[in-house]
Scaffold this active site. Structure first.
Site, mmCIF file in Angstrom:
data_model
loop_
_atom_site.group_PDB
_atom_site.id
_atom_site.type_symbol
_atom_site.label_atom_id
_atom_site.label_comp_id
_atom_site.label_asym_id
_atom_site.label_seq_id
_atom_site.Cartn_x
_atom_site.Cartn_y
_atom_site.Cartn_z
ATOM 1 N N CYS A 107 9.382 4.272 3.564
ATOM 2 C CA CYS A 107 9.701 3.043 2.839
ATOM 3 C C CYS A 107 10.881 3.149 1.904
ATOM 4 O O CYS A 107 11.896 2.481 2.108
ATOM 5 C CB CYS A 107 8.460 2.593 2.078
ATOM 6 S SG CYS A 107 7.158 2.184 3.209
ATOM 7 N N LEU B 189 7.657 8.417 -12.716
ATOM 8 C CA LEU B 189 8.656 9.008 -13.616
ATOM 9 C C LEU B 189 8.638 10.526 -13.468
ATOM 10 O O LEU B 189 9.150 11.247 -14.307
ATOM 11 C CB LEU B 189 8.323 8.611 -15.052
ATOM 12 C CG LEU B 189 9.455 8.659 -16.086
ATOM 13 C CD1 LEU B 189 10.621 7.770 -15.699
ATOM 14 C CD2 LEU B 189 8.929 8.294 -17.463
ATOM 15 N N LEU C 166 0.852 -1.209 0.000
ATOM 16 C CA LEU C 166 0.000 0.000 0.000
ATOM 17 C C LEU C 166 0.876 1.244 0.000
ATOM 18 O O LEU C 166 2.011 1.240 0.439
ATOM 19 C CB LEU C 166 -0.941 0.005 1.212
ATOM 20 C CG LEU C 166 -0.348 0.026 2.616
ATOM 21 C CD1 LEU C 166 0.063 1.433 3.073
ATOM 22 C CD2 LEU C 166 -1.358 -0.528 3.607
#
Ligand code: UDX
Ligand code: UDX
Length: 431
Positions: free
Chosen positions: A258, A248, A151
């Site tokens: 993370c 991008l 997630l």
């Protein structure tokens, strides 16, 4: 199925609520009494769109409850999810203190066979170690299934109900089947594999996305040097379906709980096995530089910002979250304070978290108007909707010097406005 989820952070809470929503009986456990008390009042300790409604509805349906780790009886649950934090340690590896703490707790208080599901992101080899630690000298048999989470904060509720894949890694087929059945209502392909592959899928996916972002930022730096326009370049690249336009976007780089810790942990694992991970190390290095790029622009404009009001538009590492872990804003504020600037900040959700770090050293403006009033530079850090909606006339009428340094490329029109000095990532210096 009665399930307990240990850790009510960004992953644990969303996991617990989603499992309750699909019909399981879930006990969410935490060591933090303030969090548990808030959750019992249907208040979420984290900002995550849609989460509080789900907490309330599932609690009222009797499928969801909250317990302090000292009050929970793990014997009520055949399956226990681990979703405690695995933050980056000083040496860059993943800190497993919390995981080890929880294993000790669970082992000590389990008297019947259990399946442990590891949601937390853990280094390759950890699930095998968890299984070994739980079973050594124990009368109870523990199986372990690695079930990494994908997630994204800010869209976690949507992501958790619409997973693109469910990854299950274990050395026991039966355990995998139990966890696959738990997840049956999430209509997604299930990958059944071994511990190590499941662990690597998580790190490899995050590190790939982080590398893709740093690749875009490397190209944006090339554009700045040569007169290219990164927005045209990434559009042109993204139309190739093999490249794709997602992740991008050039800007001031990635932050969050993370990508920074997972890229670091992956390279440490690679080092341990003498595998060359320089491609990821380069992505980390580019990101490090990118996060304070706006300060280098500022240094070119103002040799001295001492006493100047410098405004930060946004603080969270991305929009729709209050999370500031490894956010560019923290690095930018530190650099500005080193230069004795008068730092003013605004963010719809993350100001409290930033105040816990900087206290009275900076000024927290409750509105964009206050933030821009008499300001001598506006730095765009987070592309919140409320920030994207600011009309260019605001900058011109409120600021002492209408100067925008755009870290997320959201005010590109300002490049055409002769009354505004504008510099964005990925275009040749307009100033
Ligand atoms: C999660 C995953 O754990 C991490 O591996 C992944 O990479 C990012 O998402 P996160 O949910 O962000 O981490 O962790 P955090 O927000 O720190 O929440 C962890 C929770 O576990 C905290 O509420 C903490 O109080 C709790 N905790 C910690 C316990 O309940 N028991 C412990 O022993 C330690
Ligand atoms: C990420 C992964 O996407 C998710 O699958 C994993 O479970 C946890 O880590 P998250 O960190 O919550 O999710 O946010 P994400 O949307 O991935 O953005 C991460 C960072 O990258 C943000 O700072 C964002 O600003 C930045 N980013 C993202 C870019 O700079 N450019 C992009 O094109 C996309």
């Amino acid at each position: 199925m009665k399930i307990s989820v240990i850790g009510t952070g960004y992953v644990g809470l969303v996991t617990g609520v989603s499992l309750a929503e699909i019909g399981h009986e879930v006990i969410c456990v935490d060591t933090n009494i303030e969090k548990i008390e808030m959750l019992k009042r249907f208040k979420s300790p984290i900002y995550e769109p849609g989460i509080e409604d789900l907490i309330r509805s599932n609690f009222e349906a009797g499928r969801l409850s909250f317990e302090l780790n000292t009050a929970v009886n793990y014997d009520e649950c055949e399956v226990i999810y681990l979703a405690v934090g695995t933050p980056q340690a000083e040496d860059g590896t993943a800190d497993l203190t919390y995981i080890n703490q929880v294993i000790t707790d669970v082992k000590a208080s389990s008297h019947e066979d259990k399946i442990i599901v590891t949601k937390s992101t853990v280094p390759v080899g950890t699930n095998a170690q968890i299984k070994q630690k739980l079973n050594e000298g124990s009368d109870v048999h523990f199986d372990v299934v690695s079930n990494p989470e994908f997630l994204r904060e800010g869209s976690a509720v949507k992501d958790v109900f619409n997973p693109e894949r469910i990854v299950l890694g274990s050395d026991n087929e039966t355990a995998i089947k139990v966890v696959a059945d738990i997840n049956e209502k999430f209509d997604a392909p299930v990958i059944q594999t071994n511990f190590e592959s499941a662990e690597i899928i998580k790190y490899a996916s995050n590190a790939f996305l982080a590398t893709k972002i740093s690749y875009a930022n490397m190209i944006s730096n090339l554009c700045e040097a040569t007169g290219g326009d990164i927005y045209a370049v990434t559009y042109g690249m993204g139309l190739d379906h093999r490249i794709g336009d997602k992740f991008l976007q050039a800007g001031i780089g990635y932050g969050g709980s993370c990508f920074p810790k997972d890229t670091s942990a992956l390279t440490k694992i690679a080092d341990k096995y003498q595998v060359d991970s320089s491609i990821v190390k380069s992505a980390m290095k580019i990101n490090e530089q990118q996060q304070t790029k706006l300060v280098s622009y500022l240094d070119q404009i103002y040799p001295n910002v001492k006493g100047k009001k410098i405004s930060l538009l946004g603080l969270a590492f991305k929009p729709e979250t209050d999370d500031i872990r490894d956010a560019a804003s923290i690095k930018v504020i530190n650099e500005l304070l080193k230069r004795d600037a008068e730092v003013h900040v605004f963010d719809p959700e993350a100001m409290g978290n930033i105040k816990n770090i900087f206290g009275e050293k900076i000024t927290y403006d409750e509105t964009v108007d206050e933030l821009l009033q008499d300001s001598e530079a506006a730095l765009v850090i987070t592309e919140w909707e409320v920030i994207k909606k600011i009309d260019l006339s605001e900058f011109k009428s409120k600021m002492k010097r209408p100067l925008i340094l755009d870290g997320r490329g959201i005010f590109l029109d300002a490049d055409e406005d002769s009354d505004i000095e504008y510099q964005t990532i990925g275009r040749k210096g307009a100033i």
